[in-house]
Design a protein around this motif. Sequence first.
Motif, mmCIF file in Angstrom:
data_model
loop_
_atom_site.group_PDB
_atom_site.id
_atom_site.type_symbol
_atom_site.label_atom_id
_atom_site.label_comp_id
_atom_site.label_asym_id
_atom_site.label_seq_id
_atom_site.Cartn_x
_atom_site.Cartn_y
_atom_site.Cartn_z
ATOM 1 N N VAL A 105 0.883 -1.165 0.000
ATOM 2 C CA VAL A 105 0.000 0.000 0.000
ATOM 3 C C VAL A 105 0.919 1.212 0.000
ATOM 4 N N SER A 106 0.831 2.015 -1.059
ATOM 5 C CA SER A 106 1.820 3.055 -1.303
ATOM 6 C C SER A 106 1.171 4.422 -1.483
ATOM 7 N N THR A 107 1.786 5.446 -0.909
ATOM 8 C CA THR A 107 1.290 6.817 -1.091
ATOM 9 C C THR A 107 1.904 7.487 -2.317
ATOM 10 N N SER A 108 2.583 6.711 -3.145
ATOM 11 C CA SER A 108 3.215 7.267 -4.344
ATOM 12 C C SER A 108 2.174 7.476 -5.438
ATOM 13 N N ASN A 109 2.608 7.693 -6.671
ATOM 14 C CA ASN A 109 1.712 8.145 -7.726
ATOM 15 C C ASN A 109 1.499 7.155 -8.859
ATOM 16 N N ARG A 110 2.264 6.076 -8.901
ATOM 17 C CA ARG A 110 2.149 5.131 -10.008
ATOM 18 C C ARG A 110 2.138 3.696 -9.507
ATOM 19 N N ASN A 111 1.316 2.884 -10.184
ATOM 20 C CA ASN A 111 1.198 1.471 -9.841
ATOM 21 C C ASN A 111 1.484 0.602 -11.056
ATOM 22 N N PHE A 112 2.341 1.092 -11.960
ATOM 23 C CA PHE A 112 2.676 0.338 -13.168
ATOM 24 C C PHE A 112 3.337 -0.999 -12.794
ATOM 25 N N GLU A 113 3.302 -1.954 -13.723
ATOM 26 C CA GLU A 113 3.989 -3.226 -13.510
ATOM 27 C C GLU A 113 5.468 -2.971 -13.215
ATOM 28 N N GLY A 114 5.942 -3.516 -12.109
ATOM 29 C CA GLY A 114 7.358 -3.406 -11.762
ATOM 30 C C GLY A 114 7.812 -2.045 -11.308
ATOM 31 N N ARG A 115 6.910 -1.117 -11.133
ATOM 32 C CA ARG A 115 7.291 0.250 -10.752
ATOM 33 C C ARG A 115 8.075 0.273 -9.433
ATOM 34 N N GLN A 116 7.638 -0.496 -8.454
ATOM 35 C CA GLN A 116 8.293 -0.484 -7.144
ATOM 36 C C GLN A 116 9.322 -1.602 -6.984
ATOM 37 N N PRO A 162 -2.108 8.731 2.651
ATOM 38 C CA PRO A 162 -1.312 8.425 3.842
ATOM 39 C C PRO A 162 -2.125 7.790 4.980
ATOM 40 N N LEU A 163 -3.357 8.261 5.190
ATOM 41 C CA LEU A 163 -4.172 7.695 6.259
ATOM 42 C C LEU A 163 -4.574 6.257 5.967
ATOM 43 N N THR A 164 -4.962 5.982 4.713
ATOM 44 C CA THR A 164 -5.311 4.605 4.359
ATOM 45 C C THR A 164 -4.096 3.697 4.483
ATOM 46 N N ALA A 165 -2.932 4.198 4.055
ATOM 47 C CA ALA A 165 -1.699 3.419 4.171
ATOM 48 C C ALA A 165 -1.374 3.132 5.632
ATOM 49 N N ALA A 166 -1.491 4.149 6.476
ATOM 50 C CA ALA A 166 -1.169 3.975 7.894
ATOM 51 C C ALA A 166 -2.127 2.998 8.561
ATOM 52 N N ALA A 167 -3.411 3.110 8.258
ATOM 53 C CA ALA A 167 -4.397 2.198 8.848
ATOM 54 C C ALA A 167 -4.129 0.758 8.409
ATOM 55 N N SER A 168 -3.738 0.589 7.148
ATOM 56 C CA SER A 168 -3.455 -0.752 6.636
ATOM 57 C C SER A 168 -2.211 -1.335 7.289
ATOM 58 N N ALA A 169 -1.245 -0.466 7.613
ATOM 59 C CA ALA A 169 -0.048 -0.939 8.306
ATOM 60 C C ALA A 169 -0.381 -1.431 9.709
ATOM 61 N N VAL A 197 -5.797 -4.319 3.871
ATOM 62 C CA VAL A 197 -6.383 -3.102 3.312
ATOM 63 C C VAL A 197 -7.547 -2.680 4.203
ATOM 64 N N THR A 198 -7.518 -1.429 4.647
ATOM 65 C CA THR A 198 -8.424 -0.964 5.704
ATOM 66 C C THR A 198 -9.098 0.352 5.332
ATOM 67 N N ASP A 199 -10.337 0.494 5.732
ATOM 68 C CA ASP A 199 -11.079 1.750 5.600
ATOM 69 C C ASP A 199 -10.765 2.599 6.823
ATOM 70 N N ILE A 200 -10.078 3.712 6.628
ATOM 71 C CA ILE A 200 -9.682 4.577 7.732
ATOM 72 C C ILE A 200 -10.895 5.015 8.558
ATOM 73 N N ARG A 201 -12.056 5.048 7.930
ATOM 74 C CA ARG A 201 -13.250 5.517 8.636
ATOM 75 C C ARG A 201 -13.664 4.576 9.762
#
Length: 473
Positions: free
Chosen positions: A424-435, A446-453, A458-462
Amino acid sequence: MGQTLFDKIWDAHVVSSAEGFPDILYIDTHFIHEVTSPQAFDGLRTRGLPVFRPKQTVATADHNVPTWDQHLPIKEALSRYQVDMLTKNCAEFGIELYGLGHPFQGIVHVIGPELGITRPGGTYVCGDSHTSTHGAFGAIAFGIGTSQVEQVLATQCLLQSRPKRMKIEVNGKLQKGVGAKDIILYIISKISAAGGTGYAVEYAGDTIRSLSMEGRMTICNMSIEMGARCGLIAPDETTINYVKGREFAPKGEDWDKAVAYWQTLYSDEDAQFDSVLSFDAADIEPMITYGTNPGMGIGVTQNVPATADIEKAEQPSYTKALNYMGIHDAEPLLGKPVDYVFIGSCTNSRIEDLRQVAEFVKGKHKADNVTVWVVPGSKQVQEQAIREGLDKVFEAAGFPLREPGCSACLGMNEDKIPAGKYCVSTSNRNFEGRQGPNSRTFLASPLTAAASAITGVVTDIREFLSESEFAEL
């Protein structure tokens, strides 16, 4: 007929214009880094040319740098070579370099704004697609190719055709837990990763106006992810207050003159756009991507679309994306286990992002199955986070604060997501092999990423927002 904000800035920077040819556009500031500049400098050497205006060129090392032990030699040979070449080129051509160890070093699109180099009404380019970030200040900013980097180094100008103009309005009150990253992921999911192709996009509406400068930068940063040439937001008091007092911001009488000009930078009421789109902020929930381009996004509580619901011509590429991600038709992402969480990149690595994450994770601890990387966007962000004690909060939560750089946004440095793992990434691209080769990326806020951590899935921050301490998130 009135003018758009884009046209006002563009017209003020046209050096020469001829029917049937691109305009010659003057560039106020040229940002460079280690990846797209080496060939450009070689071109200058071959032609015996100097850098025309070195004082208007700003260099930093960001893509290839490690985010641990930056005082030591870079381990990866190619990364070390590219950073060394930037150092050599800047010294030879008289360009100021904010390299490793410098207090101004950081991701190029973070340091420009925080140093007061990026200002309303200017033109900014860089050999990096996410240069659109700087448009948040009411500026024209876009990425260029290596041959164009050489062109700007040699002339401080660029041959460029004027794009069409689009206005995207977002109005209304956001749900709690929904922020700038969710807004832009929602827009891209609605218009597709190609929906802005050929346009300069102006973001407007009271929802956009309510955002901080850091939120506005997140919005403009991802303009390229809908295919747009650039994105921009008209400057206002929020913009002016952000720029005031920064290292390279105008001072004294120059400041007063600058502000007077900036206050003229808006689209006239009768300005004509080639396309206008409107969205209701109330419709936006925390967003997450499921595929291999940023347009493949859904609300975190929704299911992945079924292949049968996709246009027939697009079904083969859609199926390929789902296979790569290991995701099935109509599958919910909520509750899906994750392996890594990356909080950083030029999209979400500013001090506001880190403060928000620290406020949420205080008193919590990451799930055992998750590795978390928190990477500040600049040395200044890192030092500010340490002064505020955010590093201690992160450390207690199992979120170590690393050193600044592009990090796991892209696989050009040591911070790579292993093959087959979910991030779960706060970056801007999810292309194949990007990371990293065969890595799998879910883009989120960032909040969704933090909650998932914290939960390991994968978590709903709400789900957390009924707790009183998070009522204002």
